[in-house]
Write a protein that holds these residues in place. Structure first.
Motif, PDB file in Angstrom:
ATOM      1  N   TYR A  45       0.841  -1.203   0.000  1.00 51.44           N
ATOM      2  CA  TYR A  45       0.000   0.000   0.000  1.00 51.44           C
ATOM      3  C   TYR A  45       0.875   1.251   0.000  1.00 51.44           C
ATOM      4  O   TYR A  45       0.624   2.205  -0.750  1.00 51.44           O
ATOM      5  CB  TYR A  45      -0.901  -0.033   1.232  1.00 51.44           C
ATOM      6  CG  TYR A  45      -1.781   1.181   1.426  1.00 51.44           C
ATOM      7  CD1 TYR A  45      -2.953   1.349   0.698  1.00 51.44           C
ATOM      8  CD2 TYR A  45      -1.438   2.156   2.371  1.00 51.44           C
ATOM      9  CE1 TYR A  45      -3.772   2.464   0.885  1.00 51.44           C
ATOM     10  CE2 TYR A  45      -2.249   3.268   2.574  1.00 51.44           C
ATOM     11  CZ  TYR A  45      -3.413   3.409   1.832  1.00 51.44           C
ATOM     12  OH  TYR A  45      -4.208   4.521   2.021  1.00 51.44           O
ATOM     13  N   LEU A  46       1.911   1.258   0.838  1.00 51.32           N
ATOM     14  CA  LEU A  46       2.785   2.420   0.935  1.00 51.32           C
ATOM     15  C   LEU A  46       3.627   2.606  -0.327  1.00 51.32           C
ATOM     16  O   LEU A  46       3.813   3.733  -0.811  1.00 51.32           O
ATOM     17  CB  LEU A  46       3.695   2.282   2.160  1.00 51.32           C
ATOM     18  CG  LEU A  46       2.998   2.348   3.524  1.00 51.32           C
ATOM     19  CD1 LEU A  46       3.969   1.995   4.648  1.00 51.32           C
ATOM     20  CD2 LEU A  46       2.398   3.735   3.758  1.00 51.32           C
ATOM     21  N   GLU A 105       2.889   1.631  -3.372  1.00 55.25           N
ATOM     22  CA  GLU A 105       2.004   2.085  -4.448  1.00 55.25           C
ATOM     23  C   GLU A 105       1.763   3.587  -4.375  1.00 55.25           C
ATOM     24  O   GLU A 105       1.512   4.243  -5.398  1.00 55.25           O
ATOM     25  CB  GLU A 105       0.670   1.343  -4.379  1.00 55.25           C
ATOM     26  CG  GLU A 105       0.742  -0.099  -4.843  1.00 55.25           C
ATOM     27  CD  GLU A 105      -0.556  -0.854  -4.597  1.00 55.25           C
ATOM     28  OE1 GLU A 105      -1.547  -0.196  -4.165  1.00 55.25           O
ATOM     29  OE2 GLU A 105      -0.584  -2.073  -4.828  1.00 55.25           O
ATOM     30  N   ARG A 106       1.839   4.139  -3.186  1.00 56.06           N
ATOM     31  CA  ARG A 106       1.583   5.571  -2.995  1.00 56.06           C
ATOM     32  C   ARG A 106       2.869   6.392  -2.969  1.00 56.06           C
ATOM     33  O   ARG A 106       2.858   7.569  -2.622  1.00 56.06           O
ATOM     34  CB  ARG A 106       0.767   5.796  -1.709  1.00 56.06           C
ATOM     35  CG  ARG A 106      -0.705   5.536  -1.960  1.00 56.06           C
ATOM     36  CD  ARG A 106      -1.437   5.003  -0.768  1.00 56.06           C
ATOM     37  NE  ARG A 106      -2.800   4.658  -1.168  1.00 56.06           N
ATOM     38  CZ  ARG A 106      -3.128   3.555  -1.844  1.00 56.06           C
ATOM     39  NH1 ARG A 106      -2.175   2.702  -2.203  1.00 56.06           N
ATOM     40  NH2 ARG A 106      -4.373   3.316  -2.187  1.00 56.06           N
ATOM     41  N   ALA A 131       5.632   6.072  -1.141  1.00 51.99           N
ATOM     42  CA  ALA A 131       6.311   6.314   0.137  1.00 51.99           C
ATOM     43  C   ALA A 131       7.787   5.935   0.037  1.00 51.99           C
ATOM     44  O   ALA A 131       8.173   5.020  -0.699  1.00 51.99           O
ATOM     45  CB  ALA A 131       5.641   5.510   1.242  1.00 51.99           C
ATOM     46  N   SER A 157      -4.699   3.029   7.908  1.00 50.13           N
ATOM     47  CA  SER A 157      -4.361   2.751   6.505  1.00 50.13           C
ATOM     48  C   SER A 157      -5.421   1.888   5.844  1.00 50.13           C
ATOM     49  O   SER A 157      -5.821   2.135   4.699  1.00 50.13           O
ATOM     50  CB  SER A 157      -2.990   2.065   6.431  1.00 50.13           C
ATOM     51  OG  SER A 157      -1.972   2.897   6.931  1.00 50.13           O
ATOM     52  N   ALA A 162      -7.855   3.106   2.783  1.00 53.05           N
ATOM     53  CA  ALA A 162      -7.842   2.340   1.529  1.00 53.05           C
ATOM     54  C   ALA A 162      -9.244   1.876   1.164  1.00 53.05           C
ATOM     55  O   ALA A 162      -9.626   1.845  -0.014  1.00 53.05           O
ATOM     56  CB  ALA A 162      -6.906   1.136   1.656  1.00 53.05           C
ATOM     57  N   GLU A 218     -11.306   4.959  -0.098  1.00 48.45           N
ATOM     58  CA  GLU A 218     -10.953   5.416  -1.441  1.00 48.45           C
ATOM     59  C   GLU A 218     -11.199   4.361  -2.507  1.00 48.45           C
ATOM     60  O   GLU A 218     -11.020   4.623  -3.698  1.00 48.45           O
ATOM     61  CB  GLU A 218      -9.488   5.870  -1.468  1.00 48.45           C
ATOM     62  CG  GLU A 218      -8.485   4.750  -1.254  1.00 48.45           C
ATOM     63  CD  GLU A 218      -7.059   5.243  -1.064  1.00 48.45           C
ATOM     64  OE1 GLU A 218      -6.890   6.436  -0.697  1.00 48.45           O
ATOM     65  OE2 GLU A 218      -6.121   4.456  -1.274  1.00 48.45           O
ATOM     66  N   SER A 251      -9.667   1.392  -2.979  1.00 50.76           N
ATOM     67  CA  SER A 251      -8.551   0.550  -3.425  1.00 50.76           C
ATOM     68  C   SER A 251      -8.487  -0.770  -2.669  1.00 50.76           C
ATOM     69  O   SER A 251      -7.687  -1.648  -3.003  1.00 50.76           O
ATOM     70  CB  SER A 251      -7.228   1.302  -3.254  1.00 50.76           C
ATOM     71  OG  SER A 251      -6.993   1.618  -1.893  1.00 50.76           O
TER      72      SER A 251
END
Length: 384
Positions: free
Chosen positions: A110-111, A113-114, A116, A347, A351, A354, A356
């Motif tokens: 997740y991180l 993909e964003r 981070a 988180s 997610a 939004e 995802s």
């Protein structure tokens, strides 16, 4: 037509032993289990599914030729010599680590993909570095002063503050004394007090909530040191002492210096000696538990091992009495913040909001479903 399944008795015996359940419990739930073991009668497919769930065994294991050799994916450091294999562990510990790994892997993806960045402090210390320097490095990363704990009213306040501060820099912190939300599967602090899963994006610290509250701050600091050294591990810290392994000894030393710096301790000890209760006086000053003070006194040779263990056993006995006198399990949603971890929960909720992450996936990751998931999200300030 009922479908019967031929299962090797050795697999059934292994599952029973692995579960930790007594034979009387098994026989009460499955009256024909002795016939299954003797191969004079076979369980139905549904009965085998129920048996797998009751013994916490993956269903597919019953179709193997022999029981699998289950080993922990991380080292398990034990303070005292044990007859167990180095990485042999209970099904409760194995299941807990696997659940935490699933959460960690999801958050890592997740991180990334964003966009981070990896956490620069993970594995930023070397095992041969000076202990005091590593402790200073950790305090600097957390933006804490040497006397940070003294700013709080009680050591439990300091513990809560430390946990929140650690999460603020990107580390997942989970505190739980059972497997998930299953109150029938208690985690044994004699087996492990905590474990660490190191990752450059989503490092995770797990504290066994069944352990005494007084020991948890030291466990947390010990785990934090593991992240900076970059070593994943589980440990029992029996009697608040580490195993003889070098990384455990080093993490222990750093944790002690981080919580109670040696110089400040030595200065304060002279004044404390004039009081009726030295450990209590020092605990109030440094805002740590008396166990941590006693342990630091041992490290710095102010007391010897017999004196330390004598105090330790008395303190633990009193803590057990206090815990036994307390009734109820607390607020369910307040507990979830610790069992899931605030950073991870936020988180997952974001997610889901939004789009995802599917709700079914969020339920699987958190162990909360339907309305319970929504109410938990609301309890920490999110509407879903």
């Amino acid at each position: 037509m009922v479908v019967r399944v031929a299962i090797k008795p050795v697999l059934l015996e292994w599952a029973i032993k692995r579960s930790g359940r007594s034979m009387s419990e098994i026989e009460h739930k499955f009256p024909k289990v002795q016939q299954w073991l003797a191969e004079s009668y076979q369980p139905s497919f549904k009965q085998l599914e129920d048996f797998a769930a009751f013994t916490y065994t993956p269903f597919g294991y019953f179709f193997l030729q022999a029981p699998p050799k289950e080993m922990l994916p991380i080292p398990l450091y034990r303070t005292l010599d044990s007859q167990q294999e180095p990485n042999e562990a209970s099904v409760n510990l194995i299941d807990t680590i696997q659940t935490m790994q699933s959460r960690q892997n999801w958050l890592r993806d997740y991180l990334i993909e964003r966009g981070a960045d990896p956490l620069s402090f993970v594995q930023s210390a070397n095992i041969h570095d000076n202990v005091a320097e590593v402790a200073r490095h950790i305090r600097k990363t957390l933006k804490l002063t040497t006397d940070w704990a003294a700013e709080h009213t009680t050591w439990t306040d300091a513990l809560n503050f430390l946990r929140e501060t650690i999460e603020d820099i990107g580390i997942l912190v989970v505190v739980n004394g059972i497997v998930g939300n299953n109150t029938h599967r208690k985690l044994d602090p004699q087996e492990f007090r905590g474990f660490v899963l190191v990752d450059e994006y989503s490092p995770l610290l797990f504290i066994n909530g069944a352990d005494g509250k007084a020991a948890q701050m030291f466990t947390l600091a010990h785990e934090l040191a593991h992240v900076f050294f970059g070593y994943s591990a589980a440990f029992d810290l029996r009697g608040s002492l580490p195993s003889a392994d070098l990384i455990e000894v080093k993490c222990d030393q750093v944790a002690a210096e981080f919580l109670v710096p040696a110089y400040e301790f030595k200065v304060a000890w002279d004044q404390a000696e004039k009081t009726d209760n030295i450990f209590q006086h020092m605990a109030r000053k440094f805002k740590v538990s008396e166990i941590v003070i006693a342990r630091r006194s041992l490290d710095l040779a102010f007391i010897d091992k017999p004196a330390f263990f004598s105090f330790y056993e008395r303190y633990q006995a009193e803590e057990r009495k206090t815990k036994a006198a307390q009734s109820g399990g607390g607020n369910f949603f307040a507990n979830q913040k610790f069992r899931i971890g605030k950073r991870f929960a936020e988180s997952v909720i974001l997610a889901t909001k939004e789009g995802s992450l599917l709700y079914s996936e969020a339920y699987q990751l958190t162990g909360l479903r339907g309305k319970t998931f929504d109410e938990f999200a609301n309890s920490i300030g999110y509407e879903v």
